[in-house]
Design an enzyme around this catalytic site. Sequence first.
Site, PDB file in Angstrom:
ATOM      1  N   HIS A  72       0.833  -1.300  -0.004  1.00 43.50           N
ATOM      2  CA  HIS A  72       0.108   0.001   0.031  1.00 43.50           C
ATOM      3  C   HIS A  72       1.041   1.145  -0.078  1.00 43.50           C
ATOM      4  CE1 HIS A  72      -4.083  -1.618   1.552  1.00 43.50           C
ATOM      5  NE2 HIS A  72      -3.447  -2.290   0.573  1.00 43.50           N
ATOM      6  N   TYR A 200      -9.590   5.664   6.476  1.00 40.02           N
ATOM      7  CA  TYR A 200      -9.489   6.049   7.828  1.00 40.02           C
ATOM      8  C   TYR A 200     -10.775   7.053   7.891  1.00 40.02           C
ATOM      9  CZ  TYR A 200      -5.408   3.664   9.433  1.00 40.02           C
ATOM     10  OH  TYR A 200      -4.459   2.534   9.557  1.00 40.02           O
ATOM     11  N   PRO A 292      -5.067   1.160  18.367  1.00 37.18           N
ATOM     12  CA  PRO A 292      -4.806   0.710  16.796  1.00 37.18           C
ATOM     13  C   PRO A 292      -4.874   1.580  15.662  1.00 37.18           C
ATOM     14  CG  PRO A 292      -6.882  -0.242  17.652  1.00 37.18           C
ATOM     15  CD  PRO A 292      -6.222   0.662  18.795  1.00 37.18           C
ATOM     16  N   LYS A 296       0.380   0.506  14.843  1.00 37.05           N
ATOM     17  CA  LYS A 296       1.666   0.618  15.261  1.00 37.05           C
ATOM     18  C   LYS A 296       2.233  -0.800  16.245  1.00 37.05           C
ATOM     19  CE  LYS A 296       3.498   3.868  12.943  1.00 37.05           C
ATOM     20  NZ  LYS A 296       3.491   2.979  11.889  1.00 37.05           N
ATOM     21  N   TYR A 383       3.593   6.985   9.655  1.00 35.15           N
ATOM     22  CA  TYR A 383       2.758   5.936   9.462  1.00 35.15           C
ATOM     23  C   TYR A 383       3.702   4.650   8.761  1.00 35.15           C
ATOM     24  CZ  TYR A 383      -1.489   3.269   8.194  1.00 35.15           C
ATOM     25  OH  TYR A 383      -2.326   2.274   8.262  1.00 35.15           O
TER      26      TYR A 383
HETATM   27  P1  RFL Z   1       0.270 -10.592  22.443  1.00 32.90           P
HETATM   28  O1  RFL Z   1      -0.070 -10.897  20.945  1.00 32.90           O
HETATM   29  O2  RFL Z   1      -0.756 -10.094  23.452  1.00 32.90           O
HETATM   30  O3  RFL Z   1       0.897 -12.057  22.787  1.00 32.90           O
HETATM   31  C1  RFL Z   1       1.060 -12.184  24.269  1.00 32.90           C
HETATM   32  C2  RFL Z   1       1.095 -13.596  24.616  1.00 32.90           C
HETATM   33  O4  RFL Z   1       1.425 -14.020  25.881  1.00 32.90           O
HETATM   34  C3  RFL Z   1       0.386 -14.951  26.320  1.00 32.90           C
HETATM   35  N1  RFL Z   1       0.316 -14.795  27.815  1.00 32.90           N
HETATM   36  C4  RFL Z   1       1.044 -15.594  28.583  1.00 32.90           C
HETATM   37  N2  RFL Z   1       1.846 -16.706  28.449  1.00 32.90           N
HETATM   38  C5  RFL Z   1       2.347 -17.478  29.589  1.00 32.90           C
HETATM   39  N3  RFL Z   1       2.096 -16.984  30.882  1.00 32.90           N
HETATM   40  C6  RFL Z   1       1.387 -15.831  31.034  1.00 32.90           C
HETATM   41  N4  RFL Z   1       1.121 -15.474  32.458  1.00 32.90           N
HETATM   42  C7  RFL Z   1       0.657 -15.169  29.920  1.00 32.90           C
HETATM   43  N5  RFL Z   1       0.206 -14.094  29.884  1.00 32.90           N
HETATM   44  C8  RFL Z   1       0.071 -13.687  28.358  1.00 32.90           C
HETATM   45  C9  RFL Z   1      -0.828 -14.675  25.536  1.00 32.90           C
HETATM   46  O5  RFL Z   1      -1.562 -15.724  25.708  1.00 32.90           O
HETATM   47  C10 RFL Z   1      -0.219 -14.378  24.239  1.00 32.90           C
HETATM   48  O6  RFL Z   1      -0.152 -15.280  23.308  1.00 32.90           O
HETATM   49  O7  RFL Z   1       1.549  -9.560  22.513  1.00 32.90           O
HETATM   50  P2  RFL Z   1       2.645  -9.345  21.621  1.00 32.90           P
HETATM   51  O8  RFL Z   1       3.438 -10.524  21.050  1.00 32.90           O
HETATM   52  O9  RFL Z   1       3.767  -8.321  22.390  1.00 32.90           O
HETATM   53  O10 RFL Z   1       2.310  -8.868  20.183  1.00 32.90           O
HETATM   54  C11 RFL Z   1       1.738  -7.620  20.295  1.00 32.90           C
HETATM   55  C12 RFL Z   1       0.667  -7.425  19.034  1.00 32.90           C
HETATM   56  O11 RFL Z   1      -0.435  -8.644  19.401  1.00 32.90           O
HETATM   57  C13 RFL Z   1      -0.341  -6.133  19.216  1.00 32.90           C
HETATM   58  O12 RFL Z   1       0.575  -4.903  19.376  1.00 32.90           O
HETATM   59  C14 RFL Z   1      -1.189  -5.879  17.879  1.00 32.90           C
HETATM   60  O13 RFL Z   1      -2.082  -6.708  17.694  1.00 32.90           O
HETATM   61  C15 RFL Z   1      -1.859  -4.346  17.979  1.00 32.90           C
HETATM   62  N6  RFL Z   1      -2.627  -3.949  16.811  1.00 32.90           N
HETATM   63  C16 RFL Z   1      -2.069  -3.694  15.720  1.00 32.90           C
HETATM   64  N7  RFL Z   1      -0.452  -3.637  15.534  1.00 32.90           N
HETATM   65  C17 RFL Z   1      -0.184  -3.222  14.089  1.00 32.90           C
HETATM   66  O14 RFL Z   1       1.262  -3.243  14.358  1.00 32.90           O
HETATM   67  N8  RFL Z   1      -0.846  -2.830  13.180  1.00 32.90           N
HETATM   68  C18 RFL Z   1      -2.163  -3.094  13.162  1.00 32.90           C
HETATM   69  O15 RFL Z   1      -2.870  -2.979  12.197  1.00 32.90           O
HETATM   70  C19 RFL Z   1      -3.023  -3.448  14.470  1.00 32.90           C
HETATM   71  N9  RFL Z   1      -4.055  -3.649  14.447  1.00 32.90           N
HETATM   72  C20 RFL Z   1      -3.754  -4.241  17.032  1.00 32.90           C
HETATM   73  C21 RFL Z   1      -4.699  -4.112  15.729  1.00 32.90           C
HETATM   74  C22 RFL Z   1      -4.612  -4.813  18.069  1.00 32.90           C
HETATM   75  C23 RFL Z   1      -5.864  -4.821  17.967  1.00 32.90           C
HETATM   76  N10 RFL Z   1      -6.614  -5.656  19.324  1.00 32.90           N
HETATM   77  C24 RFL Z   1      -7.464  -6.589  19.328  1.00 32.90           C
HETATM   78  C25 RFL Z   1      -6.222  -4.651  20.548  1.00 32.90           C
HETATM   79  C26 RFL Z   1      -6.077  -4.164  15.715  1.00 32.90           C
HETATM   80  C27 RFL Z   1      -6.647  -4.486  16.939  1.00 32.90           C
HETATM   81  C28 RFL Z   1      -8.125  -4.556  16.844  1.00 32.90           C
HETATM   82  C1  PHB Z   2      -6.357  -3.955  10.591  1.00 33.29           C
HETATM   83  O1  PHB Z   2      -6.569  -4.311   9.410  1.00 33.29           O
HETATM   84  O2  PHB Z   2      -6.820  -4.729  11.179  1.00 33.29           O
HETATM   85  C2  PHB Z   2      -5.923  -2.626  10.852  1.00 33.29           C
HETATM   86  C3  PHB Z   2      -5.387  -1.827   9.928  1.00 33.29           C
HETATM   87  C4  PHB Z   2      -5.043  -0.541  10.215  1.00 33.29           C
HETATM   88  C5  PHB Z   2      -5.224  -0.080  11.569  1.00 33.29           C
HETATM   89  C6  PHB Z   2      -5.601  -0.748  12.324  1.00 33.29           C
HETATM   90  C7  PHB Z   2      -6.356  -2.209  12.243  1.00 33.29           C
HETATM   91  O3  PHB Z   2      -4.769   1.227  11.866  1.00 33.29           O
END
Ligand code: RFL
Ligand code: PHB
Length: 388
Positions: A72, A200, A292, A296, A383
């Site tokens: 993109h 957005y 989100p 990032k 971004y």
């Molecule tokens: P995670 O993915 O939360 O993984 C942590 C893992 O640790 C386990 N855990 C344990 N294990 C053992 N003992 C314990 N006591 C434990 N407690 C927890 C959990 O089960 C899990 O498997 O953290 P990690 O690896 O640091 O990764 C971070 C990312 O997951 C997170 O930052 C992103 O998903 C955020 N995010 C986005 N990030 C982007 O860079 N681009 C995006 O487009 C984006 N979109 C999003 C998002 C997060 C979202 N939500 C659901 C908050 C969109 C959404 C809707």
């Molecule tokens: C997604 O596709 O899940 C997504 C994309 C961009 C964002 C957040 C989430 O800023």
Amino acid sequence: MRTQVCIIGGGPSGLLLSQILHRAGIDTVVLERQSRAHVLSRIRAGVLEEGSTSVLRKAGVDTRMDREKIRHEGTLLSARNRSFRVDFTQHTGKAVYVYGQTEVTADLYAARDAMGGVIIDSVSNVMPHDLEGETPFVTYEKDDTEHRINCDLVVGCDGFHGVSRQQIPTSVRREYERAYPFGWLGVLSETPPVSHELIYANHSRGFALCSQRNDALSRYYIQCDVTDKPDAWSDEMFWDELRRRIPDDTADALVTGASIEKSVAPLRSFVSEPMQWGKLFLVGDAAHIVPPTGAKGLNLAISDVHYLSQAMVAYYAGDKDALSSYSETALARVWGAIRFSWWFTTLMHRFPKQSDLEQKLQESDLAYLETSVSAQTSMAEQYVGMPF
Ligand code: RFL
Ligand code: PHB
């Protein structure tokens, strides 16, 4: 059991760190609370910075990503029934890539399996010990039996609700937090995305985002009440609300279908400092959360892994001071992303009791972004991700 680095959490951070360290000849064990099937079913991030794809490539998890990721070169922003485009590539020479976190995690599990990496899932009561001493260890339970792993270093990759961060005494730990007064209701549907690029949308009824995973899989979000239950939103209600918040021509082009996943996520800005204490290192969501809006979170987790893995490789090569600058280096990048995500969230969302003045300021900020090359360059630069 004994290992060099014990990693708590088998999400993207933990798996990627273990993969990079293993390739550098450093032994790791990953402890994950959930089952592998559960970890692989989570729908989360969708956008990777170019820097993140480079780290994944260096980790040897690039084959499917490079085949399937969608480049993109810009994004659309909409307000008041019209949209404008910010061209990332024109302003920065860089692009971002749509490739879901679910796929990144699946690729990492496959790579760990292929190298014989040790990932112990479905564990409970994980607890690190003696983090300030010379002989740290981690205890956990699996199938009602207690186990112990002796190690040199412990890494908390266990997300926001994990146990690792809590081990840093409150006299040392400083937390900065803002919980936003709304959430995002996300829907995944097997329909073609309404737009090639993400949209957005700022709207008086609340923010909306049109995203995607591939040509046949769309991801949409609408700002909702953080207490809303996903099931209280029928698919029809969701599509109707989304249509209201995006420009009419986009709404007319929207292809709707049954949702295959629906969830509500809270929005929060959070940083816990420092990211190191004794033999404990924090990575990713365990140390910081961004709303989100700027895409990032996963990218920050990947840059943390990059800094920490480099420091650990140097440490095991004999540089005993290599680990001491990890926290400061990682936090400098974290704060930049925290600021950007806060700014973009504030610009695009409807806040409770938003005054007419605040509404006008948002509109003016968006008009500035639409017309100013400097403003677009600044947004594009952040971004696509600051270099690391
Ligand atoms: P995670 O993915 O939360 O993984 C942590 C893992 O640790 C386990 N855990 C344990 N294990 C053992 N003992 C314990 N006591 C434990 N407690 C927890 C959990 O089960 C899990 O498997 O953290 P990690 O690896 O640091 O990764 C971070 C990312 O997951 C997170 O930052 C992103 O998903 C955020 N995010 C986005 N990030 C982007 O860079 N681009 C995006 O487009 C984006 N979109 C999003 C998002 C997060 C979202 N939500 C659901 C908050 C969109 C959404 C809707
Ligand atoms: C997604 O596709 O899940 C997504 C994309 C961009 C964002 C957040 C989430 O800023």
